[in-house]
Write an enzyme that holds these catalytic residues in place. Sequence first.
Site, PDB file in Angstrom:
ATOM      1  N   GLU A 156       1.491  -0.344  -4.970  1.00  0.00           N
ATOM      2  CA  GLU A 156       0.563   0.746  -5.283  1.00  0.00           C
ATOM      3  C   GLU A 156       1.419   1.994  -5.510  1.00  0.00           C
ATOM      4  OE1 GLU A 156      -3.411   2.925  -3.502  1.00  0.00           O
ATOM      5  OE2 GLU A 156      -1.800   2.365  -2.135  1.00  0.00           O
ATOM      6  N   ASP A 185       0.830  -1.201   0.000  1.00  0.00           N
ATOM      7  CA  ASP A 185       0.000   0.000   0.000  1.00  0.00           C
ATOM      8  C   ASP A 185       0.870   1.258   0.000  1.00  0.00           C
ATOM      9  OD1 ASP A 185      -2.773   1.253   0.537  1.00  0.00           O
ATOM     10  OD2 ASP A 185      -1.536   2.095   2.142  1.00  0.00           O
TER      11      ASP A 185
END
Length: 534
Positions: free
Chosen positions: A259, A209
């Site tokens: 990401e 993330d």
Amino acid sequence: MAAPHSERTDDWWRDAVIYQVYPRSFADGDGDGTGDLAGVRAKLPYLVELGVDALWFTPWYVSPLVDGGYDVADYRTIDPAFGTLAEAEKLIAEARESGLRVIVDIVPNHVSDQHVWFRAALDAGPGSPERELFHFRPGRGENGELPPNDWPSQFSGRTWTRVPDGEWYLHLFTPEQPDLNWANPTVRQEHEEILRFWFERGVAGVRIDSAALLAKDPALADFVEGVDRHPYIDQDELHDIYRSWRAIADVYQGVFVGEVWLPDSERFARYLRPDELHTAFNFNFLACPWQADRLRRTIDDTLAEHAPVGAPATWVLCNHDVTRTVTRYGRQDTGFDFARKTFGTPTDLELGTRRARAAALLTLALPGAVYVYQGEELGLPEADVPLDRIQDPMHFRSGGTDPGRDGCRVPLPWVAEAPNSGFGSRGEPWLPQPEDWPAYAADRQSTDPASMLTLYREALRLRRTVPGFAEESLTWLPSTPGVIAFGRGPGLTCVVNLAAEPAELPAHTDVLLTSGPLDDRGRLPQDTAVWLLA
């Protein structure tokens, strides 16, 4: 259950179809209104029949759920609302036995303010080793009443919060998500141990993330947009971190997907060098409007930026943060930008559904890996969540102007005639389901040859079995304005018509699949896609 993925094992990720599971909203096994691991285990046959290769789970760890689980309090413990670590291990094993690999989500930029490290840092006080794990600083102004700098937030609002002893701590997201100090070796060591912990439990990969945010400019200087180099996005120090991570992953034959939101294609590609991340999400394609020239240019740019490092592209239409495809494609503005999200945007769901069906065939025909967010295979629209039920911090930190992300996180409909559309038997779902949710239920779609679910199942079956999809190349074919046409391998062609007039099909021997019926002259109507075999 038969394994749905190909026979390859070492590079399965290069062309995999990966299904994103948001556990809280996927399936409720114990009936308390919250999705859980028992619910996922019960739906493994559904996922196998769908034909995906792997499952990516958004965070299932202990969390106060201030930001949907991306505020992690303990990486080695499953949140009791979802189950136990033993259940997670069983799910990983059962999925693998069914031919489905598991990818877990790691959030290295920050932790929850309930994490043991942060609680210790608050107790320890200024200048302590505990505070060095985070970004604590004295404030500016005569009495330290002003934040240490003016850095912009990833959400709305401030990036600094003051604690009772006068110091401030950095949080690029909510105050409940304090940023870690990645210049501290203890932080690096802890995350390397977390990676080993999950690889040893059988996961096949890790999704990272906010992968470009970890390292910060040590000066913590003010930031002038368009003048200064960004102080916390894409710092050069990140690459050393990911090289050390890659060495760990290689021991376990694990895979990383980052990401990474970056406009600079050359800097984006650096994260995909052979000794760093295996893949990264392609947000340019996700945000691209439903326009033929823009889509083709985005596809070209994506393939070009991956080519120098030999990494496969990834393709995604929607995820747990983004307005659902059916709704987005039914609007006048078919692109996506967080800054443009507002309440009450008109949408034509019939038009959006037609385009989403065509987009599914376009995406699944492209070379590389594809991510499918749960419910996209059901054609779910964005739900209108009542104001008093919204939970997403993006809504509250915007002062109520941003509708937030809850509309794409509403629990899935499984059985049309069951309570809560089959999501759970007893408790009311944690987010309310719209009244029309039963019409999208998986059991109803399973027997409908014209449903979105049937389309996805057939597309994934063909993607696994037609030899042309194994080729990693793409060749553009001659086409009229508004039409996208390309070849994949020997004899395989994908055509998508975004023009107002029906399009003539190129020479072919077989129509493998269409997103909608051809017209009475065998032409491809507007907002329709077809796979052909020559």
